[in-house]
Design a protein around this motif. Sequence first.
Motif, mmCIF file in Angstrom:
data_model
loop_
_atom_site.group_PDB
_atom_site.id
_atom_site.type_symbol
_atom_site.label_atom_id
_atom_site.label_comp_id
_atom_site.label_asym_id
_atom_site.label_seq_id
_atom_site.Cartn_x
_atom_site.Cartn_y
_atom_site.Cartn_z
ATOM 1 N N LYS A 41 0.837 -1.212 0.000
ATOM 2 C CA LYS A 41 0.000 0.000 0.000
ATOM 3 C C LYS A 41 0.873 1.265 0.000
ATOM 4 C CE LYS A 41 -1.955 -1.205 3.902
ATOM 5 N NZ LYS A 41 -1.195 -2.425 4.236
ATOM 6 N N SER A 42 1.839 1.305 0.925
ATOM 7 C CA SER A 42 2.700 2.493 0.979
ATOM 8 C C SER A 42 3.546 2.609 -0.281
ATOM 9 C CB SER A 42 3.609 2.434 2.207
ATOM 10 O OG SER A 42 2.818 2.432 3.374
ATOM 11 N N THR A 43 3.953 1.472 -0.821
ATOM 12 C CA THR A 43 4.735 1.505 -2.062
ATOM 13 C C THR A 43 3.911 2.092 -3.202
ATOM 14 O OG1 THR A 43 5.982 -0.406 -1.297
ATOM 15 C CG2 THR A 43 6.110 0.099 -3.641
ATOM 16 N N PHE A 83 2.596 10.466 5.440
ATOM 17 C CA PHE A 83 3.378 9.247 5.586
ATOM 18 C C PHE A 83 2.758 8.364 6.659
ATOM 19 C CE2 PHE A 83 6.357 12.233 3.749
ATOM 20 C CZ PHE A 83 7.051 11.455 2.830
ATOM 21 N N GLN A 84 2.877 7.056 6.428
ATOM 22 C CA GLN A 84 2.351 6.110 7.416
ATOM 23 C C GLN A 84 3.005 6.344 8.779
ATOM 24 O OE1 GLN A 84 2.900 2.069 6.239
ATOM 25 N NE2 GLN A 84 2.123 1.241 8.159
ATOM 26 N N THR A 85 4.331 6.427 8.764
ATOM 27 C CA THR A 85 5.042 6.863 9.966
ATOM 28 C C THR A 85 5.302 8.350 9.773
ATOM 29 O OG1 THR A 85 6.175 4.755 9.914
ATOM 30 C CG2 THR A 85 7.046 6.429 11.425
ATOM 31 N N LEU A 174 -3.624 9.647 1.656
ATOM 32 C CA LEU A 174 -3.513 9.575 3.115
ATOM 33 C C LEU A 174 -3.140 8.146 3.515
ATOM 34 C CD1 LEU A 174 -6.719 11.633 4.029
ATOM 35 C CD2 LEU A 174 -4.350 12.445 3.964
ATOM 36 N N ASP A 175 -1.948 7.996 4.108
ATOM 37 C CA ASP A 175 -1.454 6.668 4.483
ATOM 38 C C ASP A 175 -1.754 6.407 5.958
ATOM 39 O OD1 ASP A 175 -0.232 4.209 4.471
ATOM 40 O OD2 ASP A 175 1.635 4.909 3.551
ATOM 41 N N GLU A 176 -2.796 5.649 6.222
ATOM 42 C CA GLU A 176 -3.251 5.315 7.577
ATOM 43 C C GLU A 176 -3.375 6.550 8.476
ATOM 44 O OE1 GLU A 176 -1.403 1.869 9.229
ATOM 45 O OE2 GLU A 176 -1.115 0.937 7.267
ATOM 46 N N PRO A 177 -4.190 7.518 8.059
ATOM 47 C CA PRO A 177 -4.282 8.770 8.831
ATOM 48 C C PRO A 177 -5.029 8.593 10.154
ATOM 49 C CG PRO A 177 -5.919 8.781 7.096
ATOM 50 C CD PRO A 177 -5.098 7.535 6.905
HETATM 51 MG MG MG Z 1 2.276 0.945 4.701
#
Ligand code: MG
Lengths: 253, 329
Positions: A41-43, A83-85, A174-177
């Motif tokens: 997903k993040s990729t 970013f997720q992190t 939005l990555d895991e907001p």
């Molecule tokens: Mg991810």
Amino acid sequence: MGIEVSNVTVRFGGITALSEVSVSLSPGQIVAVIGANGSGKSTLFNSITGLVSVASGSIRIDDDEVIRIPPHRRIAGGLARTFQTPRFDPRITVEKAVLCGFYPVARSGFVRSLLHTPGSAREERTIRRECDGILALFKLDKLRSVPMGELPMGQVRLVEVARSVANKPKYLLLDEPAAGLTRVEQELLSAEIRNLVARGVGVLLVEHNFNLVQQLSEHVVVLDRGSILFTGAPAELAGNRAFVDAYLGTSGH
Amino acid sequence: MNSYSLFTWRHPALSLLMIVSVGTAASYGHPFLLDNSIMIGIFSLMALSVGISYGQAGILSLATATFAAIGAFATAILTVNYRLSPYLGLLAAILLPTVCAYLLARCILRLSPLPLSIATFVLGGLVEVLIKQGGDFTGGYIGLSGIPRLSIAPSAQAMHFLTWAVVLLVVVLCVSLMNSSTGRAINTARHDPLRAVADGVDVPHLLSNTFAFSGAIAGVAGWLYAHHITYIGPDSLTTQVSITVLLMAVVGGVKVILGPIFGAAILMVVVLYLPAAESQGMFFGSILVFMLLVAPNGLLGSRWRLPTLRGGLERPTSPMLLMPAKEEN
Ligand SMILES: [Mg+2]
Ligand SMILES: Nc1ncnc2c1ncn2[C@@H]1O[C@H](COP(=O)(O)OP(=O)(O)O)[C@@H](O)[C@H]1O
């Protein structure tokens, strides 16, 4: 119009993080991307924003091929992401973090900022005023001078979303907001996402909370080990056997 | 507020103006003090150059004095060899280091900051060799003497005013820059280049511009140096000087706009009263160790805590810091 990811493959050494993935996002639409950890997903986000290079496939933003366009120009063209992190300097204040998001809309450049020309001074005032508006929208105005490092994770994520909407993007990734947000913060966030979408922003959303996904999006993409397992409406998913195995099977217990 | 950072009021240039006024009154008519004040001003400019490149953008440069030397030789060659105006010399002393710094950063920044630091070190050595091998053009090992004094600052008193006016101007420029979107992006790029990219920043371009600006500041310092000393040679502005100004900036606080000036002033005054020149290296070494142990963010950058009336030491908060210090803990 929209973001058109077609048959994108991304490899890291021997790992194929994405294989032949196609996703499309239109203005004013929310597409949710779900999948177990490590499913790519993040990729996918990184390949759209240009932070990883793709091995094959095409990515079009508003009908322009962006594969060869550097990430900062994609962002300037109306893209924004979180970013997720969360990546942030723990020493800067909430206000400064959100102000940083205005970079693509600032027109002054190096020399005019240096010389503090009337135009750049006016721009700085406008940016600060708009920043106040965004802080109020996300109920962060009372925290404006708190260093980022002192905020709980939920609020850090809200600040990251606030920072990403500052440049008035056409498309928001939005990555895991919502991870780590309280119930109230989650509602605030979904309301804000709905507002953006009502104004025509296209939102690509990575989210683990399936309830939130069902509330927000009409379209879901499920990734499994880099490949697309399912695309369609969230309601169809509940009965989908492969989805239950791959997704709820790993994180549903 | 039970914590504070010295002299970082609303606009740093105002605090500096006040200190300079006091310095001007104290040194008025004293040739010895004026000479020192001018040298402090010139070193402050080089330290400010470090503040912008290293403190704000995170580019550790060992070529600050080299850029000053390029500026100094540019004006010396134009005014001594070609009898041209020192103000044409000023133009060259700004443009040449700016272009050198920009090209150097542009070529190397796509790697990472460390190769750039090494490249600045190499540049310092290269420029020294070029100066020594330059024959009559650069004055070779002997250097160029007879550089004219400036018509706008013929006396030490006037030179004092000119030097500090330039320092004030540079401070104003730095403050404007750092309080803009560009300045915030520079800080983001220092802390996390990838974050800056996601903000839409062309990081190598922005950092090259920043490095070029820091080169320009050093070039102006070199111009003042040449016309104040009226001599410039291969041993005047060496890598040793670059390291000294780096130390000055770090001692004063690289991330605070006025920090480098403060550091330059303190170290130069202390050196003045140091018994022997040979002990300088040892002295600088011990200062560095002391600073790293006690106040790694520099004198102005540290949050000096005062005991409160209630007796405890509360958690420091310092909204007065212009540039909040970062990481490292
Ligand atoms: Mg991810
Ligand atoms: N920069 C990278 N270098 C090497 N491997 C990576 C990198 N980024 C992601 N991966 C790998 O790619 C796969 C997909 O990761 P990611 O996209 O972060 O998954 P998700 O966001 O769905 O959890 C994982 O196997 C991960 O280890």
